[in-house]
Design an enzyme around this catalytic site. Structure first.
Site, PDB file in Angstrom:
ATOM      1  N   LYS A   3     -16.646  -4.360 -55.531  1.00  0.00           N
ATOM      2  CA  LYS A   3     -16.381  -3.332 -54.517  1.00  0.00           C
ATOM      3  C   LYS A   3     -17.112  -2.006 -54.755  1.00  0.00           C
ATOM      4  O   LYS A   3     -18.282  -1.895 -54.441  1.00  0.00           O
ATOM      5  CB  LYS A   3     -14.871  -3.148 -54.370  1.00  0.00           C
ATOM      6  CG  LYS A   3     -14.194  -4.482 -53.953  1.00  0.00           C
ATOM      7  CD  LYS A   3     -12.773  -4.319 -53.498  1.00  0.00           C
ATOM      8  CE  LYS A   3     -12.041  -5.645 -53.362  1.00  0.00           C
ATOM      9  NZ  LYS A   3     -11.997  -6.203 -52.026  1.00  0.00           N
TER      10      LYS A   3
ATOM     11  N   ASP B 130      -8.659  -7.161 -64.185  1.00  0.00           N
ATOM     12  CA  ASP B 130      -9.463  -7.313 -62.976  1.00  0.00           C
ATOM     13  C   ASP B 130      -9.467  -5.987 -62.215  1.00  0.00           C
ATOM     14  O   ASP B 130      -8.526  -5.658 -61.500  1.00  0.00           O
ATOM     15  CB  ASP B 130      -8.892  -8.446 -62.126  1.00  0.00           C
ATOM     16  CG  ASP B 130      -9.734  -8.708 -60.876  1.00  0.00           C
ATOM     17  OD1 ASP B 130     -10.679  -7.926 -60.615  1.00  0.00           O
ATOM     18  OD2 ASP B 130      -9.436  -9.678 -60.165  1.00  0.00           O
TER      19      ASP B 130
ATOM     20  N   TYR C  73      -4.666 -11.679 -56.769  1.00  0.00           N
ATOM     21  CA  TYR C  73      -5.811 -12.425 -56.238  1.00  0.00           C
ATOM     22  C   TYR C  73      -7.032 -12.077 -57.074  1.00  0.00           C
ATOM     23  O   TYR C  73      -7.284 -10.902 -57.363  1.00  0.00           O
ATOM     24  CB  TYR C  73      -6.049 -12.042 -54.777  1.00  0.00           C
ATOM     25  CG  TYR C  73      -7.242 -12.726 -54.142  1.00  0.00           C
ATOM     26  CD1 TYR C  73      -7.221 -14.083 -53.844  1.00  0.00           C
ATOM     27  CD2 TYR C  73      -8.403 -12.007 -53.840  1.00  0.00           C
ATOM     28  CE1 TYR C  73      -8.317 -14.712 -53.259  1.00  0.00           C
ATOM     29  CE2 TYR C  73      -9.499 -12.628 -53.244  1.00  0.00           C
ATOM     30  CZ  TYR C  73      -9.455 -13.980 -52.959  1.00  0.00           C
ATOM     31  OH  TYR C  73     -10.541 -14.588 -52.378  1.00  0.00           O
TER      32      TYR C  73
HETATM   33  N1  PMP Z   1     -10.334  -9.523 -57.657  1.00  0.00           N
HETATM   34  C1  PMP Z   1      -9.657  -8.631 -56.931  1.00  0.00           C
HETATM   35  C2  PMP Z   1      -8.620  -7.795 -57.589  1.00  0.00           C
HETATM   36  C3  PMP Z   1      -9.925  -8.480 -55.573  1.00  0.00           C
HETATM   37  O1  PMP Z   1      -9.240  -7.587 -54.857  1.00  0.00           O
HETATM   38  C4  PMP Z   1     -10.918  -9.290 -54.972  1.00  0.00           C
HETATM   39  C5  PMP Z   1     -11.257  -9.191 -53.503  1.00  0.00           C
HETATM   40  N2  PMP Z   1     -10.385  -8.534 -52.691  1.00  0.00           N
HETATM   41  C6  PMP Z   1     -11.606 -10.207 -55.773  1.00  0.00           C
HETATM   42  C7  PMP Z   1     -11.283 -10.289 -57.111  1.00  0.00           C
HETATM   43  C8  PMP Z   1     -12.668 -11.078 -55.205  1.00  0.00           C
HETATM   44  O2  PMP Z   1     -13.785 -10.328 -54.854  1.00  0.00           O
HETATM   45  P1  PMP Z   1     -14.828 -10.824 -53.754  1.00  0.00           P
HETATM   46  O3  PMP Z   1     -14.114 -10.836 -52.453  1.00  0.00           O
HETATM   47  O4  PMP Z   1     -15.936  -9.827 -53.841  1.00  0.00           O
HETATM   48  O5  PMP Z   1     -15.273 -12.192 -54.186  1.00  0.00           O
END
Ligand code: PMP
Length: 429
Positions: free
Chosen positions: A266, A238, A143
Site C-alpha cells: 500500500k 503484517d 487478512y
Molecule cells: N495484508 C493486509 C494486512 C492487507 O490489508 C492486505 C490487502 N488489503 C494484504 C495483506 C494483501 O495485499 P494485496 O491486496 O496488495 O495483495
C-alpha cells in the site's frame, strides 16, 4: 435513464467476474451499482457521470497523500520517461529500501514484490525455512492476501486446524494453518502449550483493518512476542495496511514491537503495485540468490513504482506534523460520527486508530471477529447508500477500514459527517 456507471457495469459484467478486478468493488455487500471512477484529486474523486465524492477509501490505504499528489505524479512521470521496466537493478530500489529500513530499525534487508499478497506468502516461506517447521497461526478476521495458506475460514476455534475458506485451496495446504481468536491471549497461551514447538510463525495484523478496524488489546501484541520467542517461532507483523500509516514506523513503532519479519504494501508504493518483506540479515539472507528460499518477480522493484514510493515516503518524512494531522482529522471524524449516530438514535461502535476508522452498526464493543459480526450489515448497507448519494465514497462493506488522508481537511471531514448524519436518520427508518 441509466447512468454511465450502470452502462459500464453491465458491459464489465460480461467481461470480468462480477464486473470487477477485485471482489469488494462490486458492491455486493451494500447493493446497487458500483460507481466507475475516472479522476481523483486530493481527497476528492469523480465518477464517469461527473458526480463528486469525498473519498474515504483512498485506494484501500495506499493514498495517504491523497489523489494525484504533485510530488508523486512528477516523480512517476520522470521515471516513466526514462523507461517503464528493466528487469535489472535500478537505483530507485536502493532509495526506497533505505527509506523503508530507516523506519524499521529491526529490519536490515528488504525484498520488493508487487503486492501485499506476495509479501506475506514470501515472509511465511522465510519463516518456515528458518525454523524448519510448517505450521503457523493466523487470527480470525485478519487478512493477509489471497495466497493459499492464509485463506482459512474465520470462525474456527482457537485450537482447530484450518479449513479452506475458498474453493480451489487444497486442505493439504491449509492443514498447517492454525486459527486463533484475535485479542484472546489466553486462547493463544493454550494453543502454544499444545503446539508451540510445531510453529514456524504467528502472523498478525497489528491493528486489524480487514474485519473493520479492531485495535489490539493492551498486552496482546506483547504477549504474542513473548509466546513466539519462547517457542522459537517467528513473529510476522503484517504492516501492509498499517505501515507508514499509523506512524512513520507503522504499528511496530506505535506499539513498540520487535517483529522477526515485517510485510509492507500500500503506502510504500504511492498508489502503484508494490509490496515488500524484510527482517534481520540473518533471516533475509535465506532468500534467493543468497539463500535457498526461492522468490522472484518479472516486475519486482519496478522503476516507476519505486519512484512513486520514494516520493511518498520523502513527502511523509518532510512533513513533521503529518501523523498528528491525521490523528486530529481522525478524531474529528470519530467525534462527528458518534454525535451524528447518537442524534439519530442509531447504536454504533466506532473503532479508530489514527487515520483508520470503522463505524460498526452494533452497540457492543468490537474486539474480535464475533464482535464485528454482531453488526447490522443491512443498516450499514442503507447508511452506505445514503453516504454515496450525498457525495461520500465510503468503503462498500461493514468489514473494511475507511481511511483519512493528508489531503483531507476539516472541511472535507465535516462534509462526511453532515452526509453521515442524514444517512443515519435515513438508515434507521
Ligand atoms: N495484508 C493486509 C494486512 C492487507 O490489508 C492486505 C490487502 N488489503 C494484504 C495483506 C494483501 O495485499 P494485496 O491486496 O496488495 O495483495
Amino acid at each position: 435513464m441509466s447512468s454511465g456507471s450502470e452502462r459500464l457495469f453491465s458491459r464489465a459484467a460480461q467481461l470480468m467476474p462480477g464486473g470487477v478486478s477485485s471482489p469488494v468493488r462490486a458492491f455486493q455487500a451494500v447493493g446497487g451499482t458500483p460507481v466507475f471512477l475516472e479522476r481523483g484529486e486530493g481527497c476528492l474523486v469523480w465518477d464517469v457521470d461527473g458526480n463528486e465524492y469525498v473519498d474515504m477509501v483512498g485506494s484501500w490505504g495506499p493514498l495517504i497523500l491523497g489523489h494525484s499528489h504533485p510530488a508523486i505524479v512528477t516523480a512517476a512521470v520522470a521515471a516513466l520517461e526514462r523507461g517503464t521496466s528493466f528487469g535489472a537493478p535500478s537505483p530507485g530500489e536502493i532509495e526506497l529500501a533505505e527509506l523503508v529500513l530507516a523506519r524499521y530499525p529491526g529490519s536490515e534487508r528488504v525484498r520488493f514484490v508487487n503486492s501485499g499478497t506476495e509479501a506475506t506468502m514470501s515472509a511465511l516461506r522465510v519463516a518456515r525455512a528458518a525454523t524448519g517447521r510448517d505450521a503457523f497461526v493466523k487470527f480470525e478476521g485478519n487478512y493477509h492476501g489471497h495466497a493459499d495458506p492464509f485463506l482459512v475460514a474465520a470462525g474456527s476455534g482457537a485450537l482447530s486446524t484450518g479449513v479452506p475458506s475458498s474453493a480451489g485451496v487444497p486442505g493439504d495446504v491449509t492443514r498447517h494453518t492454525l486459527v486463533a481468536a484475535y485479542n484472546d491471549l489466553d486462547g493463544l497461551e493454550r494453543l502454544f502449550a499444545e503446539r508451540g514447538s510445531d510453529l514456524a510463525a504467528v502472523i498478525v495484523e497489528p491493528v486489524v483493518g480487514n474485519m473493520g478496524v479492531v485495535p489490539p488489546r493492551p498486552g496482546f501484541l506483547e504477549g504474542l512476542r513473548r509466546l513466539t520467542r519462547g517457542a522459537g517461532a517467528m513473529l510476522i507483523v503484517d504492516e501492509v495496511m498499517t505501515g507508514f500509516r499509523l506512524a512513520a514506523g507503522g504499528a511496530v513503532e506505535r506499539y513498540g514491537l520487535e517483529p522477526d519479519l515485517v510485510t509492507w504494501g500500500k503506502v510504500i508504493g504511492g498508489g502503484f503495485p508494490v509490496g515488500a518483506y524484510g527482517g534481520p540479515a540473518a533471516l533475509m539472507d535465506l532468500v534467493s540468490p543468497v539463500g535457498a528460499v526461492y522468490q522472484a518477480g518479472t516486475l519486482s522493484g519496478n522503476p516507476v513504482a519505486m519512484a512513486a514510493g520514494v516520493a511518498t515516503l520523502r513527502e511523509l518524512a518532510s512533513n513533521h506534523d503529518v501523523y498528528r494531522q491525521l490523528e486530529r482529522l481522525g478524531e474529528r471524524l470519530e467525534r462527528g460520527l458518534l454525535a451524528a449516530a447518537s442524534d439519530a438514535g442509531t447504536p454504533v461502535t466506532v473503532n479508530r486508530v489514527g487515520s483508520m476508522i470503522t463505524v460498526f452498526f452494533t452497540a457492543q464493543p468490537v474486539e474480535d471477529l464475533a464482535g464485528a459480526k454482531s453488526s447490522d450489515t443491512a443498516a450499514f448497507a442503507r447508511w452506505f447508500r445514503g453516504l454515496l448519494r450525498r457525495g461520500v465514497y465510503w468503503p462498500p462493506s461493514q468489514f473494511e477500514a475507511a481511511f483519512v488522508s493528508a489531503a483531507h481537511d476539516a472541511n472535507a471531514i465535516d462534509r462526511v459527517v453532515a452526509a453521515a448524519a442524514a444517512a443515519f436518520v435515513e438508515a434507521s427508518g
